[in-house]
Design a protein around this motif. Structure first.
Motif, short mmCIF file in Angstrom:
data_model
loop_
_atom_site.label_atom_id
_atom_site.label_comp_id
_atom_site.label_asym_id
_atom_site.label_seq_id
_atom_site.Cartn_x
_atom_site.Cartn_y
_atom_site.Cartn_z
N LEU A 395 0.85 -1.18 0.00
CA LEU A 395 0.00 0.00 0.00
C LEU A 395 0.89 1.23 0.00
O LEU A 395 1.94 1.28 0.64
N PRO A 424 -5.30 10.97 1.30
CA PRO A 424 -6.20 12.12 1.33
C PRO A 424 -6.05 12.94 2.62
O PRO A 424 -5.80 12.39 3.68
N GLN B 26 1.04 5.18 16.20
CA GLN B 26 1.55 5.01 14.84
C GLN B 26 1.21 3.61 14.31
O GLN B 26 0.83 3.46 13.15
N PHE B 29 -2.22 3.68 13.29
CA PHE B 29 -2.36 4.45 12.05
C PHE B 29 -2.10 3.55 10.84
O PHE B 29 -2.85 3.58 9.86
N TYR B 30 -1.05 2.74 10.91
CA TYR B 30 -0.74 1.86 9.80
C TYR B 30 -1.81 0.78 9.62
O TYR B 30 -2.21 0.47 8.50
N SER B 33 -4.81 2.43 8.12
CA SER B 33 -4.55 2.80 6.72
C SER B 33 -4.70 1.59 5.82
O SER B 33 -5.34 1.66 4.76
N LYS B 34 -4.11 0.48 6.24
CA LYS B 34 -4.16 -0.72 5.41
C LYS B 34 -5.59 -1.20 5.21
O LYS B 34 -5.94 -1.76 4.19
N HIS B 37 -7.78 2.48 3.40
CA HIS B 37 -7.29 3.36 2.32
C HIS B 37 -8.16 3.21 1.07
O HIS B 37 -8.58 2.10 0.72
N PRO B 38 -8.43 4.33 0.37
CA PRO B 38 -9.27 4.27 -0.85
C PRO B 38 -8.75 3.25 -1.87
O PRO B 38 -9.55 2.68 -2.63
N LEU B 53 -12.71 7.26 1.50
CA LEU B 53 -12.06 8.56 1.30
C LEU B 53 -12.23 9.44 2.54
O LEU B 53 -11.26 10.02 3.05
N ASP B 54 -13.46 9.52 3.03
CA ASP B 54 -13.74 10.37 4.19
C ASP B 54 -13.01 9.86 5.43
O ASP B 54 -12.41 10.64 6.17
N THR B 56 -10.33 7.90 5.61
CA THR B 56 -8.87 7.97 5.50
C THR B 56 -8.38 9.41 5.62
O THR B 56 -7.33 9.66 6.22
N SER B 57 -9.12 10.37 5.06
CA SER B 57 -8.67 11.75 5.21
C SER B 57 -8.76 12.16 6.68
O SER B 57 -7.87 12.84 7.20
N ASN B 60 -5.79 10.53 8.40
CA ASN B 60 -4.54 11.24 8.13
C ASN B 60 -4.48 12.57 8.89
O ASN B 60 -3.43 12.93 9.43
N ASP B 61 -5.61 13.29 8.88
CA ASP B 61 -5.66 14.57 9.60
C ASP B 61 -5.40 14.32 11.09
O ASP B 61 -4.64 15.05 11.73
N TRP B 63 -3.87 11.76 12.62
CA TRP B 63 -2.49 11.33 12.92
C TRP B 63 -1.53 12.53 12.83
O TRP B 63 -0.63 12.68 13.65
N ARG B 64 -1.75 13.38 11.84
CA ARG B 64 -0.90 14.56 11.66
C ARG B 64 -0.97 15.46 12.90
O ARG B 64 0.03 16.01 13.34
#
Lengths: 623, 180
Positions: A395, A424, B26, B29-30, B33-34, B37-38, B53-54, B56-57, B60-61, B63-64
């Motif tokens: 991925l 995204p 973390q 997070f991985y 994600s796996k 993810h889209p 999409l919603d 995962t964004s 990501n937001d 985790w950041r």
């Protein structure tokens, strides 16, 4: 067919329900390629000439059909005014952005090119996405012929540093070519995927991608099949083309002083001289001295170009790439020593000075096992496999290369999504009105790192429309900015007072509107369908020829004479029907008739096989 | 389609808290994600694609923001009704006035080509880095205290500390830029 083999075993239903194949395409500045995932390994697909590289050149002959690839590259020498190359550098840009670039191209730009460049070639106007679409369509056809099935879905690679408009333009090119673009994937990331297949599973890698028109560097962390981009940097206007232009200028000056003649106005001569300097550049990757050889109107120009001189000429270009690399390392919070592996991508990495500079910066021997021209397309095929579900253990987590912001008071940019954010990614912002009863709010969205709007790249203007008329400052509109996995922005808005979806009208600063793309698609899509049908008909006829010949031969066999008359008549009838359909252009009908003949001749084939088997057994037993 | 997590903490299945186990976060997070993810939903229904999409964004937001103590603190303050305030438009903390004045003088001198100002900037940078380090220790202690008591007073102290730290962070950045 049963004439050849009894158990044909064709399970049509399974074939039909299998999901369509997704191909991976590297739409390059100089060359393009298509690849697919074959069982587990990605493979590039050759064209009918046996070569997998398709030059990204399109010739638009006056009154004729566009020609793509090697043939178009030849046209560059005799019809440069109607031949487009390096169109990728014009993608998602306006005429003002590429004025310097266009001055070097022998092309005429039509009026009205502020938001989308319109090239006047071959008596028509074409936009860069259309030029890209012709190249894509050629690749699509190559893939269809090779794979023997229609290809409608693709992953297309883009430079990591491409902005929103350039990405959108690439996606438009796909749509125009009749391809559904499932994903835009960044070129350096794709290269990492291609290498990741058989490389160590964990570590930090830097991908240095120096192609024909663009430069990218990406730093990734690899762990257990996860490719996480930490930072990316680059220059969408720095590539082998710039080296060619540099050499071309030097050679033109040289010729001017030697011959006392300025050739720069002579498009044909310039294109031939460009070819000559490119040949010399390529030669210098393997030999210490090359010769620029050029003839014009009986005059000869021979210029020795030692590698040291060449290296001096291109030092500033190579230095620019190194500055990008350092910035990328800093963004990733890493030192060069922390990079475990370096991967080289793109034709310009064949230049010895480039390799030397990369080796010195990262203190590591760069990987070059995979062909630098093919590695991006191979990676795109892996990404295609990830999307189709064929690859489950890998991925990609990529980032946005540029910060996204909105213009606020005084022309200052307020950043909403910072560069190198994993995509995204999204951000929400509340807007209100400044005047009583105000119905619209205009939002100017930009990309870039600078503080002022005028120094950033205008992306689009979003107009929040039909806001409920209320007192100034009372409106509460929440706007959501979302960068999708392709790196393309989507904007939606909600009126927080009513909870209703708020209308947003988008005015992209650069690029084609949906309607324009739509109009371009239909035209070329129909042709693509036609082309596909024609090929299908041709291929089906070849198949029919084989079967007819086989049945003809079988009719000489003893087995034919042993058949009941009714069966013989059925076979003859089926032959006749196949021959009737053969000259039509309905390939489905031809296939049906082929199947009917196959069915009718099954008994004949079986008895032939049986007697062959008996004969073979007899042979072994008695003699 | 299930609804999205209500906030960044809920994405990771935790309640709003400040002292976080980042390596564990973390790992989560991985894993997420796996799963979401889209790319994993390219051939799913439109609704599933939209959810991927919603989600995962949001992931990501989240985790950041959560991996960065400053951003995490500001996020929690904001969701508790405290506006962190933009330190750039605020006056500098009064006890720093003299320091800031001296740094600005040195920066100005360097801009006018006075190389000797570098020494002054370097020593200022050293002091700022030490202040930042001390603030980080205080911040981490406040994080733990808030998780234990959940008191608004702790958040008020945290807001003051984070504003001060952000201000010093800007000074560090300006000094480092001038020296590089």
């Amino acid at each position: 067919m049963s004439v050849f083999q009894i158990d044909f075993g064709s399970d049509d239903s399974a074939q039909e329900s299998a999901p369509p194949r997704v191909v991976g395409i590297d739409l390059g500045t100089t060359n393009s390629l298509v690849a697919f995932l074959d069982l587990t390994a990605p493979k590039v697909i050759p064209g009918s000439d046996g070569l997998s590289l398709v030059p990204s050149v399109v010739h638009f002959p006056i009154g004729g059909e566009p020609v793509v690839g090697a043939a178009a590259q030849r046209a560059l020498l005799f019809d440069p005014r109607n031949t487009v190359y390096s169109a990728k550098r014009l993608m998602g840009r306006g005429a003002a952005d590429v004025a310097g670039e266009l001055a070097l191209l022998p092309l005429t730009v039509a009026p009205g090119s502020e938001n989308v460049i319109r090239l006047a070639v071959g008596g028509r106007e074409v936009t860069p996405p259309e030029v890209g679409a012709y190249v894509l369509r050629q690749l699509k056809q190559n893939a269809e012929v090779f794979l023997g099935e229609p290809v409608t879905q693709a992953v297309i690679t883009v430079p990591a540093y491409f902005n929103d408009a350039q990405r959108q333009a690439t996606k438009d090119a796909g749509r125009i070519a009749g391809l559904e673009v499932l994903r835009l994937v960044n070129e350096p990331t794709a290269a990492a995927l291609a290498y990741g297949l058989d490389k160590r599973q964990n570590g930090t890698i830097a991908v240095y991608d120096f192609g024909g028109g663009t430069f990218d560097v990406s730093i990734l962390k690899l762990q257990e099949g996860l490719f996480e981009v930490l930072a990316t940097h680059g220059d969408t206007h720095l590539g082998g083309d710039d080296i060619d232009n540099l050499l071309l200028r030097v050679a033109l000056e040289d010729i001017a002083s030697e011959w006392g003649a300025d050739l720069s106005g002579n498009n044909e001569a310039v294109q031939r001289l460009r070819r000559a300097v490119i040949d010399a550049k390529h030669a210098l990757s393997t030999v210490p001295v090359a010769t620029i050889a050029f003839d014009d109107a009986g005059r000869e120009y021979r210029r020795q170009l030692p590698r040291e001189v060449f290296d001096q000429l291109i030092t500033s270009i190579v230095d620019r790439t190194l500055a990008s690399c350092r910035a990328c390392l800093e963004d990733a919070g890493l030192t060069p020593a922390q990079i475990d592996e370096v991967v080289l991508v793109g034709g310009s990495t064949r230049i010895p000075l480039v390799r030397q500079a990369v080796r010195a910066l990262f203190q590591a021997e760069p990987h070059t096992e995979l062909n630098p021209d093919e590695v991006v397309a191979l990676g795109a095929a892996v990404q295609a496999g990830i999307l189709s579900g064929a690859v489950e253990d890998q991925l990609l987590l990529d980032v946005t290369p540029l910060s996204l912001g909105i213009e606020t008071m005084g022309g200052v940019v307020s950043k909403l999504i910072l560069r190198n954010s994993t995509i995204p990614a999204s951000a929400t912002e509340q807007f209100t009105t400044a005047v009583d009863g105000q119905r619209n709010v205009l939002i100017h969205v930009l990309q870039g790192e600078r503080e002022l709007a005028k120094d950033c790249r205008s992306l689009a203007r979003f107009d929040l429309k039909d806001i409920d008329p209320v007192m100034a400052g009372m409106a509460r509109i929440e706007v959501r900015f979302l960068i999708d996995a392709n790196g393309i922005l989507h904007v939606s808005a909600k009126d927080l007072r009513t909870g209703k979806e708020q209308a947003v009208e988008i005015k992209p600063s650069y690029g084609l509107t949906d309607e324009q793309v739509e109009a371009m698609i239909l035209e070329s899509f129909d042709k693509a369908e036609e082309d596909f049908k024609e090929r299908q008909v041709r291929e089906t006829r070849v198949e029919a020829d084989r079967i007819l010949a086989a049945v003809d031969k079988a009719k000489q066999d003893d087995a034919w004479f042993a058949l009941p008359t009714a069966e013989q008549t059925a076979i003859d009838l089926a032959i006749n029907e196949l021959l009737l359909s053969y000259h039509g252009d309905d390939y489905v009908l031809i296939q049906q008739k082929m199947e009917a003949l196959d069915h009718a001749s099954r008994g004949l084939a079986e008895s032939m096989m049986n007697s062959a088997v008996r004969g073979a057994l007899k042979g072994t037993k008695i003699e | 389609m299930s609804s999205l997590p209500a906030d960044y903490f809920a994405v990771f299945g935790i309640s709003p808290s400040l002292a976080l186990d980042l390596p564990e976060l973390q790992r989560q997070f991985y894993v997420l994600s796996k799963q979401f993810h889209p790319d994993r939903f390219a051939r799913a229904s439109a609704a599933e694609q939209q959810y991927a999409l919603d989600f995962t964004s949001l992931l990501n937001d989240a985790w950041r923001v959560l991996r960065d103590p400053q951003a995490r603190g500001e996020y929690l303050l904001k969701s508790n009704g405290f506006e962190a305030g933009d330190s750039r438009s605020n006056p500098p903390p009064s006890e720093l006035l003299e320091e800031v004045f001296e740094l600005n003088m040195a920066l100005e001198e360097l801009r006018h080509g006075d190389g000797e100002a570098r020494g002054a900037i370097a020593s200022a940078l050293e002091r700022f880095l030490a202040m930042r380090e001390a603030l980080d220790a205080d911040r981490d202690a406040l994080f733990v205290r808030y998780d234990a008591n959940r008191e608004p007073e702790t958040l008020r102290q945290l807001r003051a500390l984070l504003n001060r730290r952000r201000y010093i962070e800007n000074l560090v950045r300006d000094a480092q830029q001038a020296l590089s």
